[in-house]
Design an enzyme around this catalytic site. Structure first.
Site, short mmCIF file in Angstrom:
data_model
loop_
_atom_site.label_atom_id
_atom_site.label_comp_id
_atom_site.label_asym_id
_atom_site.label_seq_id
_atom_site.Cartn_x
_atom_site.Cartn_y
_atom_site.Cartn_z
N ARG A 248 1.25 -1.46 -0.06
CA ARG A 248 0.04 -0.10 0.16
C ARG A 248 1.03 1.37 -0.17
NH1 ARG A 248 -2.45 -3.61 3.49
NH2 ARG A 248 -3.91 -4.30 3.44
N LYS A 275 -1.98 -2.09 7.60
CA LYS A 275 -3.26 -1.84 7.76
C LYS A 275 -4.26 -3.19 8.67
CE LYS A 275 -7.87 -1.32 5.33
NZ LYS A 275 -8.16 -1.55 3.81
N HIS A 337 -2.97 3.41 -4.99
CA HIS A 337 -3.57 2.20 -4.36
C HIS A 337 -3.72 0.62 -5.80
CE1 HIS A 337 -5.45 -0.98 -1.92
NE2 HIS A 337 -4.83 0.22 -1.00
N ARG A 340 -1.03 -1.79 -6.89
CA ARG A 340 -1.84 -3.10 -6.61
C ARG A 340 -2.34 -4.02 -7.85
NH1 ARG A 340 -1.09 -4.35 -0.74
NH2 ARG A 340 -3.44 -4.70 -0.81
N HIS A 363 -3.78 -9.04 1.98
CA HIS A 363 -5.09 -9.27 2.56
C HIS A 363 -5.32 -10.58 3.50
CE1 HIS A 363 -6.20 -7.70 -1.58
NE2 HIS A 363 -6.17 -6.84 -0.62
N TYR A 373 -1.02 -20.13 9.03
CA TYR A 373 -0.12 -20.75 8.58
C TYR A 373 0.11 -20.22 6.85
CZ TYR A 373 -0.61 -25.33 6.24
OH TYR A 373 -0.10 -26.85 5.08
#
Length: 414
Positions: A248, A275, A337, A340, A363, A373
């Site tokens: 970001r 974030k 942004h 991305r 995310h 994991y």
């Protein structure tokens, strides 16, 4: 037989003349009018304190500010408290203390406390943006108002002009933030309920718009424009850094030298700068490492890889890339942004594992165990993907100047 006190009349109170010494006129039930030699008149309630039975007086104020009827009402209220073994003076002092505290708890003061709590779950840039929006739109009119006096009507009156200008997204954010402040005030016992619970319904919802971005096939045009743009090296590098690392804007702008693991070629971004408030590792491609080499002569003496032009002790503003893209002609076409999105779309079209792409974009889902994991599992799988993406960017820059080329600044040719 008990002596009966004759109640005072308004005329008697009004015409009571001063004497050489203080004297009192009794109205009965403990209510007295004290007249001083200077002519001033005060209402007093004479009573015995509960439990201790110590005799004392409670002042109701001066006449004519407090009328005979007002004084009698205060006396009756005090006697009702005494019947419940409540000291009327202590009761009044506590009420005054609560009222004084309520009036000192202004919206701005409570908002400060709320934001301190919220900062634990949002980025520093988000917290700054939140406070600035309140300073600009809310505090000038409501900042000094005690929070218990904030009403929906007052707040809507402040917000309506913003909505009239078409800034519906700003209205939505302000309503959300004000509601969070009020919920904080309820949870901390400052107010009984949230008076602003429904203000978001007073204006229409903004139409959801995706952040402007380019299609993957427009990447060469972007890189060509970037190559010939009249911008500072640091600004161009931070744009390319964000493009290669897929982070970001705020995460890229705030990058620090001590976050780079040169031994393993990994960028370790701490949780407080993310974030999601979760640490994030970015495998660095050869091209990303070249950008760092390019920045070393410029910023190796700074804490930040991309320092501010005006103060090397600060990092470049997170909006710097946006402003540069706007000046390059990408207004309403691409924001920082959106870089991305170019990466995500390209990698998905090329058949890379969507879960690995999502991990690269930081995310996260709601399952914390699975998230942890996946972060560990996908790091190794992200390394070749990130290198492929950087190679793809370099190929897209064919015929243009590429800062992230294998040897730094060079013309990329086929």
């Amino acid at each position: 037989m008990a002596r009966t006190t004759k109640p005072l009349t308004n005329t008697e109170v009004k015409q009571a003349k001063p004497k050489d010494k203080v004297y009192t006129l009794s109205d009965g039930g403990g209510l007295q009018l004290r007249v001083k030699p200077n002519g001033s008149k005060f209402w007093l309630f004479d009573y015995h304190r509960p439990y201790t039975k110590q005799r004392t007086c409670l002042s109701f104020g001066s006449f004519p500010d407090i009328s005979l009827a007002d004084a009698r009402h205060n006396r009756d209220t005090s006697r009702e408290l005494l019947a419940k073994n409540i000291d009327p003076k202590e009761y009044r002092d506590e009420e005054n203390r609560i009222n004084e505290a309520a009036h000192s708890n202004t919206l701005e003061h409570i908002a400060e406390k709320w934001l301190e709590v919220k900062k634990a779950n949002v980025s520093a840039d988000h917290a700054t943006d939140t406070w600035r929006s309140l300073e600009l739109h809310i505090f000038p009119s409501l900042g000094k108002v005690p929070i218990h006096k904030i009403t929906a009507i007052k707040t809507i009156d402040i917000i309506n002009p913003i909505a009239a200008k078409g800034n519906l997204e700003t209205v939505k954010r302000l309503c959300q933030r004000l509601n969070e402040i009020m919920v904080y005030a309820v949870n901390t016992g400052l107010i009984a309920s949230n008076p602003l619970a429904g203000i978001g319904k007073a204006n229409q919802n903004p139409i959801k718009k995706h952040l402007p971005t380019l299609k993957p096939e427009q990447l060469p045009a972007l890189l060509k424009t970037l190559a010939f743009a009249s911008i500072k090296t640091t600004t161009r590098c931070v744009i390319e850094w964000q493009l290669h690392t897929m982070v970001r804007p705020s995460e890229a702008a705030g990058a620090q030298w001590n976050e780079i693991d040169f031994e393993n070629n990994v960028w370790d971004i701490p949780a407080e700068r993310m974030k999601s408030k979760k640490p994030h590792k970015v495998p660095l491609s050869d091209q990303a490492l070249n950008l760092l080499e390019l920045m070393k002569p410029i910023s190796s003496h700074s804490k930040y890889i991309f320092p501010s032009n005006s103060d090397i002790k600060k990092h470049t503003n997170s909006s710097t890339a946006n402003m540069a893209l706007k000046r390059m002609g990408f207004e309403n076409k691409l924001v920082a942004h959106g870089l991305r999105s170019i990466a995500s779309t390209t990698l998905n079209e090329e058949g890379f594992d969507p879960d690995v792409i999502e991990a690269a974009l930081a995310h996260t889902g709601k399952n914390e165990v699975r998230n942890a994991y996946n972060r560990a599992l996908y790091l190794e799988r992200r390394k070749p993907m990130m290198q492929w993406w950087s190679d793809h960017i370099e190929k897209a820059a064919t015929g243009n100047m590429s800062l992230a080329g294998q040897k730094g600044l060079k013309v990329v040719s086929q």
